[in-house]
Design a protein around this motif. Structure first.
Motif, PDB file in Angstrom:
ATOM      1  N   PHE A 222      56.462  49.677  55.220  1.00  0.00           N
ATOM      2  CA  PHE A 222      55.957  49.933  57.026  1.00  0.00           C
ATOM      3  C   PHE A 222      55.612  51.649  56.714  1.00  0.00           C
ATOM      4  N   ALA A 223      56.858  51.960  56.798  1.00  0.00           N
ATOM      5  CA  ALA A 223      56.979  53.650  56.513  1.00  0.00           C
ATOM      6  C   ALA A 223      56.200  54.148  55.390  1.00  0.00           C
ATOM      7  N   ILE A 224      56.284  53.228  54.060  1.00  0.00           N
ATOM      8  CA  ILE A 224      55.210  54.313  53.515  1.00  0.00           C
ATOM      9  C   ILE A 224      53.905  53.809  53.286  1.00  0.00           C
ATOM     10  N   LEU A 225      53.208  52.439  53.815  1.00  0.00           N
ATOM     11  CA  LEU A 225      52.357  52.309  53.789  1.00  0.00           C
ATOM     12  C   LEU A 225      51.154  51.797  54.925  1.00  0.00           C
ATOM     13  N   GLY A 226      52.452  51.806  55.370  1.00  0.00           N
ATOM     14  CA  GLY A 226      51.253  51.752  57.593  1.00  0.00           C
ATOM     15  C   GLY A 226      51.753  50.675  57.568  1.00  0.00           C
ATOM     16  N   ARG A 227      51.702  49.764  59.278  1.00  0.00           N
ATOM     17  CA  ARG A 227      50.916  49.041  59.491  1.00  0.00           C
ATOM     18  C   ARG A 227      50.302  48.124  59.261  1.00  0.00           C
ATOM     19  N   SER A 228      50.192  47.039  58.865  1.00  0.00           N
ATOM     20  CA  SER A 228      48.977  45.856  58.873  1.00  0.00           C
ATOM     21  C   SER A 228      48.791  44.513  58.675  1.00  0.00           C
ATOM     22  N   PHE A 229      48.099  43.852  58.898  1.00  0.00           N
ATOM     23  CA  PHE A 229      47.993  42.539  59.527  1.00  0.00           C
ATOM     24  C   PHE A 229      48.157  41.678  58.041  1.00  0.00           C
ATOM     25  N   TRP A 230      47.761  41.991  56.358  1.00  0.00           N
ATOM     26  CA  TRP A 230      47.997  41.831  55.883  1.00  0.00           C
ATOM     27  C   TRP A 230      49.261  42.247  54.590  1.00  0.00           C
ATOM     28  N   LEU A 231      49.940  43.248  55.609  1.00  0.00           N
ATOM     29  CA  LEU A 231      50.651  43.788  54.390  1.00  0.00           C
ATOM     30  C   LEU A 231      52.424  43.400  55.030  1.00  0.00           C
ATOM     31  N   LEU A 232      51.996  42.761  56.622  1.00  0.00           N
ATOM     32  CA  LEU A 232      53.278  41.831  56.971  1.00  0.00           C
ATOM     33  C   LEU A 232      53.167  40.360  56.864  1.00  0.00           C
ATOM     34  N   VAL A 233      51.903  39.629  56.380  1.00  0.00           N
ATOM     35  CA  VAL A 233      51.989  38.546  56.341  1.00  0.00           C
ATOM     36  C   VAL A 233      52.873  38.770  54.329  1.00  0.00           C
ATOM     37  N   PHE A 234      52.321  39.832  53.756  1.00  0.00           N
ATOM     38  CA  PHE A 234      52.793  39.425  52.215  1.00  0.00           C
ATOM     39  C   PHE A 234      54.395  39.755  52.185  1.00  0.00           C
ATOM     40  N   LEU A 235      55.059  40.462  53.183  1.00  0.00           N
ATOM     41  CA  LEU A 235      56.384  40.567  54.003  1.00  0.00           C
ATOM     42  C   LEU A 235      56.888  38.896  53.869  1.00  0.00           C
ATOM     43  N   MET A 236      56.426  38.604  55.053  1.00  0.00           N
ATOM     44  CA  MET A 236      57.081  37.232  55.294  1.00  0.00           C
ATOM     45  C   MET A 236      56.909  36.405  54.708  1.00  0.00           C
ATOM     46  N   VAL A 237      55.793  36.691  53.683  1.00  0.00           N
ATOM     47  CA  VAL A 237      55.800  35.025  52.979  1.00  0.00           C
ATOM     48  C   VAL A 237      56.957  36.039  51.502  1.00  0.00           C
ATOM     49  N   LEU A 238      57.082  36.849  51.266  1.00  0.00           N
ATOM     50  CA  LEU A 238      57.991  36.667  50.146  1.00  0.00           C
ATOM     51  C   LEU A 238      59.955  36.808  50.345  1.00  0.00           C
ATOM     52  N   PHE A 239      59.112  36.509  51.891  1.00  0.00           N
ATOM     53  CA  PHE A 239      61.555  36.504  52.006  1.00  0.00           C
ATOM     54  C   PHE A 239      60.985  35.265  52.559  1.00  0.00           C
ATOM     55  N   GLY A 240      60.379  34.564  53.572  1.00  0.00           N
ATOM     56  CA  GLY A 240      60.342  32.928  53.483  1.00  0.00           C
ATOM     57  C   GLY A 240      60.118  32.310  52.534  1.00  0.00           C
ATOM     58  N   TRP A 241      59.484  32.257  51.348  1.00  0.00           N
ATOM     59  CA  TRP A 241      59.292  30.719  50.618  1.00  0.00           C
ATOM     60  C   TRP A 241      60.191  30.332  50.090  1.00  0.00           C
ATOM     61  N   MET A 242      62.099  30.616  50.558  1.00  0.00           N
ATOM     62  CA  MET A 242      63.072  29.792  49.964  1.00  0.00           C
ATOM     63  C   MET A 242      63.472  28.863  51.326  1.00  0.00           C
ATOM     64  N   ALA A 243      62.841  28.538  52.193  1.00  0.00           N
ATOM     65  CA  ALA A 243      63.280  27.826  53.451  1.00  0.00           C
ATOM     66  C   ALA A 243      63.041  26.557  53.012  1.00  0.00           C
ATOM     67  N   LEU A 244      62.408  25.627  51.969  1.00  0.00           N
ATOM     68  CA  LEU A 244      61.712  25.164  51.953  1.00  0.00           C
ATOM     69  C   LEU A 244      62.915  24.480  50.746  1.00  0.00           C
ATOM     70  N   VAL A 245      62.684  25.157  49.307  1.00  0.00           N
ATOM     71  CA  VAL A 245      63.680  25.070  48.415  1.00  0.00           C
ATOM     72  C   VAL A 245      64.053  24.204  48.102  1.00  0.00           C
ATOM     73  N   GLY A 246      65.911  24.323  48.811  1.00  0.00           N
ATOM     74  CA  GLY A 246      66.712  23.383  48.948  1.00  0.00           C
ATOM     75  C   GLY A 246      66.353  22.027  49.426  1.00  0.00           C
ATOM     76  N   VAL A 247      65.746  21.607  50.344  1.00  0.00           N
ATOM     77  CA  VAL A 247      65.234  20.690  50.596  1.00  0.00           C
ATOM     78  C   VAL A 247      64.429  20.006  50.304  1.00  0.00           C
ATOM     79  N   VAL A 248      63.366  20.457  48.879  1.00  0.00           N
ATOM     80  CA  VAL A 248      62.807  19.381  47.766  1.00  0.00           C
ATOM     81  C   VAL A 248      63.727  19.670  46.965  1.00  0.00           C
ATOM     82  N   ARG A 249      64.571  20.694  46.152  1.00  0.00           N
ATOM     83  CA  ARG A 249      65.433  20.479  45.209  1.00  0.00           C
ATOM     84  C   ARG A 249      66.243  19.279  45.463  1.00  0.00           C
ATOM     85  N   ALA A 250      66.919  19.167  46.047  1.00  0.00           N
ATOM     86  CA  ALA A 250      67.772  17.971  46.283  1.00  0.00           C
ATOM     87  C   ALA A 250      67.061  16.513  46.479  1.00  0.00           C
TER      88      ALA A 250
END
Length: 368
Positions: A222-250
């Motif tokens: 945000f300091a480099i690119l500024g705050r925006s809706f789609w940038l926050l979506v991208f960052l949240m997906v970037l760090f949130g995709w791992m939540a289901l990996v363990g369950v589906v893998r098992a």
């Protein structure tokens, strides 16, 4: 298109869970209304009739000159002069005594030459989420007949901000959850189905990536690119995709050696079809069980980032920013009460809905 017998049973199970069904109805009504927020809360009229021509300021920019004014900037429809120009058909009397002219028009005693009566259809709440309320007194202002939930510390209508903020939070959550779930399910399916080196390498990548401090990355980006809706979506997906990996893998590790999978391989069915047509439906119960935590976690994360000042742009209608205002204005309890109620109702409805979805997908659950 008719539902399959399996989906009919799932829908029947969901409907029999009364709490989930009513939660879905209430949430659908609230979210559906919020999708038309511009027609419910806006400082622009829904429709304007000027000299017999119909305009829709909600959808289109109209300069003041379009209504007989002098400025090329957008008409400020709340100004008494603009209202007089519209209702009188652009007569010059509006510049001398606009309030008197409007009162005469409404009373039916206006006798201006060339008079052509117009009208404006206003939303139920005549304020947008960023409109400054013209009320005397120091902000935040207490609730009254004009502002049912009061105003915040910059004199913006709280109810209008709740409507727009609710829509923004749900849309943000739906986008982030959908994208993160697709990536997480695909990654977990690949790990569980192939195992071996694929599983080992993926696990090491996940361990390293999960150790990255996401808040610091968001602040830096945000300091480099500024705050925006789609940038926050991208960052949240970037760090949130791992939540289901363990369950589906098992689930895939458990099912990959079952008879129906071996039979499909023996018949030459492709790995993609086996994974996503035959194995994934059996893993959906465990996957759906995790979705309420992902959804509520995403909403809470957005509110927390907004509360800390690292979320959506400051001009956005944010429920987290309202919580921050409640903390900074303890003398205005309506702010805290509104923020708490909105979050409590929103999260409760979503949890109840997903609880019903989980039970509907569970083959062991059968409601009478």
């Amino acid at each position: 298109m008719a539902l399959s017998p399996l989906n009919q049973r799932r829908w029947r199970n969901f409907k029999n869970n009364r709490r989930a069904l009513w939660s879905l109805i209430i949430f659908s009504v609230l979210f559906g209304l919020s999708l038309f927020a511009e027609f419910i809360a806006n400082d622009k009229p829904i429709a304007v009739s000027y000299r017999g021509e119909l305009s829709m300021p909600v959808f289109k920019f109209y300069p003041e000159t379009a209504f007989g004014g002098d400025f090329e900037t957008e008409a400020v429809y709340r100004d008494i002069e603009v209202q007089c120009l519209i209702k009188s058909g652009g007569l010059e009397e509006c510049w001398d005594d606009p309030e008197g002219a409007v009162n005469a028009i409404e009373a039916g005693t206006f006798e201006g030459e060339g008079f052509s009566k117009g009208w404006m259809l206003w939303p139920v709440i005549p304020y947008a989420y960023d409109t400054t309320v013209d009320r005397p007194g120091a902000a935040p202002l207490a609730p009254n007949g004009e502002n049912l939930l009061g105003t915040d510390d910059t004199k913006r209508d709280v109810l209008a901000r709740v409507i727009y903020g609710f829509r923004l939070s749900i849309l943000f959550t739906l986008i982030v959850t959908s994208l993160a779930s697709v990536i997480g399910i695909a990654a977990g399916a690949l790990q569980g189905y192939f195992g071996g080196w694929v599983d080992l390498i993926f696990q090491r990548v996940i361990e390293i990536w999960s150790a990255v401090p996401s808040l610091y990355i968001i602040i830096i980006m945000f300091a480099i690119l500024g705050r925006s809706f789609w940038l926050l979506v991208f960052l949240m997906v970037l760090f949130g995709w791992m939540a289901l990996v363990g369950v589906v893998r098992a689930e895939f590790l458990r099912a990959r050696n079952l008879e129906y999978v071996r039979a499909a391989k023996a018949l030459g069915v492709s790995n993609t079809v086996i994974m996503f047509r035959h194995m994934l439906p059996n893993a959906m119960v465990a996957t759906v069980t995790m979705l309420p935590f992902i959804v509520t976690g995403t909403i809470s994360a957005l509110a927390g980032l907004d509360f800390l000042g690292f979320g959506l742009p400051s001009s956005s209608p944010s429920l987290g920013e309202m919580t921050l205002q409640a903390k900074q204005n303890l003398q205005a309890p309506w702010l805290a009460f509104t923020a708490f109620t909105v979050f409590a109702v929103m999260l409760s409805l979503l949890v109840f809905i997903f609880e019903g979805v989980r039970d509907a997908f569970d083959p062991r659950k059968t409601f009478s």
